[in-house]
Scaffold this active site. Structure first.
Site, PDB file in Angstrom:
ATOM      1  CG  ASP A 126      -1.943   1.081   1.222  1.00 53.65           C
ATOM      2  OD1 ASP A 126      -2.478   1.382   0.147  1.00 53.65           O
ATOM      3  OD2 ASP A 126      -2.206   1.651   2.297  1.00 53.65           O
ATOM      4  CB  ILE A 127       3.985   1.869  -1.548  1.00 53.63           C
ATOM      5  CG1 ILE A 127       4.411   0.859  -0.468  1.00 53.63           C
ATOM      6  CG2 ILE A 127       5.041   2.958  -1.715  1.00 53.63           C
ATOM      7  CD1 ILE A 127       5.669   0.107  -0.801  1.00 53.63           C
TER       8      ILE A 127
END
Length: 220
Positions: free
Chosen positions: A143-144
């Protein structure tokens, strides 16, 4: 309490901070809950928490509960970690990797991330971490974001293969992506085409909260 109640009418900003990595960071009361935002998008809680909760539900809360070792690449305010800890009641080890130390300080101050006993936070670049770690994981959550942009390395075949290698037998990757253009739709399609179908089952949950597509890879 007044700010929380008033936030049901209009969002109430309570903290703004600049970060060399995440640029503009804001803490806001919105619809009665604290959220962490960048300049143009939600970073933690709010819509992002709903997105990743949907992915975890698709994997199965009971299945996640039985896991032993979870890796979260991209912590920000830690909303998915709160879902794991408080909603799913996950008791195994959670390793959270976040490149921005300033955002972890905010997460600890406003969201009490440092109170989660089974959580280890590592300040590191996600690419560097996956190269170095010798552990294997039941679940890897990716989740970047840098505001509304996703780093290119996330979609490179080397990084994809390395994260898949780090999965235990029957392990799962939950990858949150943002698609704002046809170019990004094509990027996701290419990522899925590169999945080794002999070893992994690949599926998507498209258009979660309008612009997000969740990619789920499950090791056979």
């Amino acid at each position: 309490m007044f700010k929380k109640l008033f936030s049901y009418i209009i969002p109430v900003n309570i903290h703004k901070q600049n970060s060399s990595i995440s640029k503009n960071i804001e803490i806001t009361w919105a619809n009665g809950e604290l959220v962490l935002d960048s300049k143009n998008t939600n970073y933690s809680y709010g819509s992002l928490q709903r997105i990743l909760r949907k992915g975890l539900k698709s994997i199965g809360f009971e299945r996640v509960l039985k896991m032993q070792n979870i890796l979260v690449l991209g912590v920000a305010g830690g909303s998915v970690i709160k879902t794991l800890s408080e909603e799913i009641k996950f008791k195994g080890k959670i390793t959270g990797v976040e490149i921005d130390s300033e955002i972890i300080k905010i997460a600890n101050s406003y969201f009490h991330l440092d109170k989660i006993e089974n959580l280890e936070i590592v300040i590191d670049d996600a690419f560097e971490f996956v190269l170095k770690t010798k552990e294997k994981y039941d679940l890897i959550i990716i989740d970047i974001f840098q505001d509304t942009t996703m780093p290119n390395f996330l979609f490179e075949e080397f990084f994809q293969n390395r994260t898949c290698f780090l999965l235990k037998e029957k392990g799962v990757i939950l990858f949150n992506t943002m698609c704002l253009s046809e170019k990004e739709n094509s990027r996701n399609k290419k990522y899925l085409e590169n999945v080794n179908s002999e070893l992994f089952l690949a599926r998507t949950i498209p258009r979660v909260e309008d612009h997000n597509e969740l990619i789920i890879l499950e090791r056979k």
